[in-house]
Motif scaffolding. Sequence first.
Motif: not given
Length: 180
Positions: A159-164
């Motif tokens: 997954d991607m979360k806040d650019g991470v």
Amino acid sequence: MDGLFWGCFIGGAVFALASTLLGDIIGSWIDGIFDLISIDFLKPIITASAVTTFGGSGILLSQYTGLGNTPIIILSILIALLLSVLVYFIYVKPMENSENSIGYSEADLPGKLGEVTIPIGVGGFGEIMIKQVAGNTLHIAASWDKREISVGSEVVVVDMKDGVALVSELYGTNEEEEMI
């Protein structure tokens, strides 16, 4: 009649030249005006080639044949339509299908495989490298399943979360057998 043919020939050629040289500028000025009639076959390159061909074939037929005006106009229209169809299927249609983009978005990253370049701690961040069409891209990464992941490990982006990129380590057959 010669005036009509010469006008179409010169007008079509000037339009083709202007759209080639100034196409992006003119396109931004009239942005969206022709979207209502967005018939795929009526692209400017097709229209310009049809008008230019109509004029050119009319000039040639009137100068080198003894035909009357009506047959010359009908033949010029048929020649222009034939050439336009050829231009569309030989040049325009294949070029539309050849457009590729080297860009990507973060929404494309889940499911991609990568390699850890900076170790990822249990609660911390590291870095992964993902191979893309344009080359290798580096992304800040954290462990999705809260495990430590060492350098060189192969991971999958979950997954991607806040650019991470939240990643999980891929296990080989030996490691899976040890876990069982």
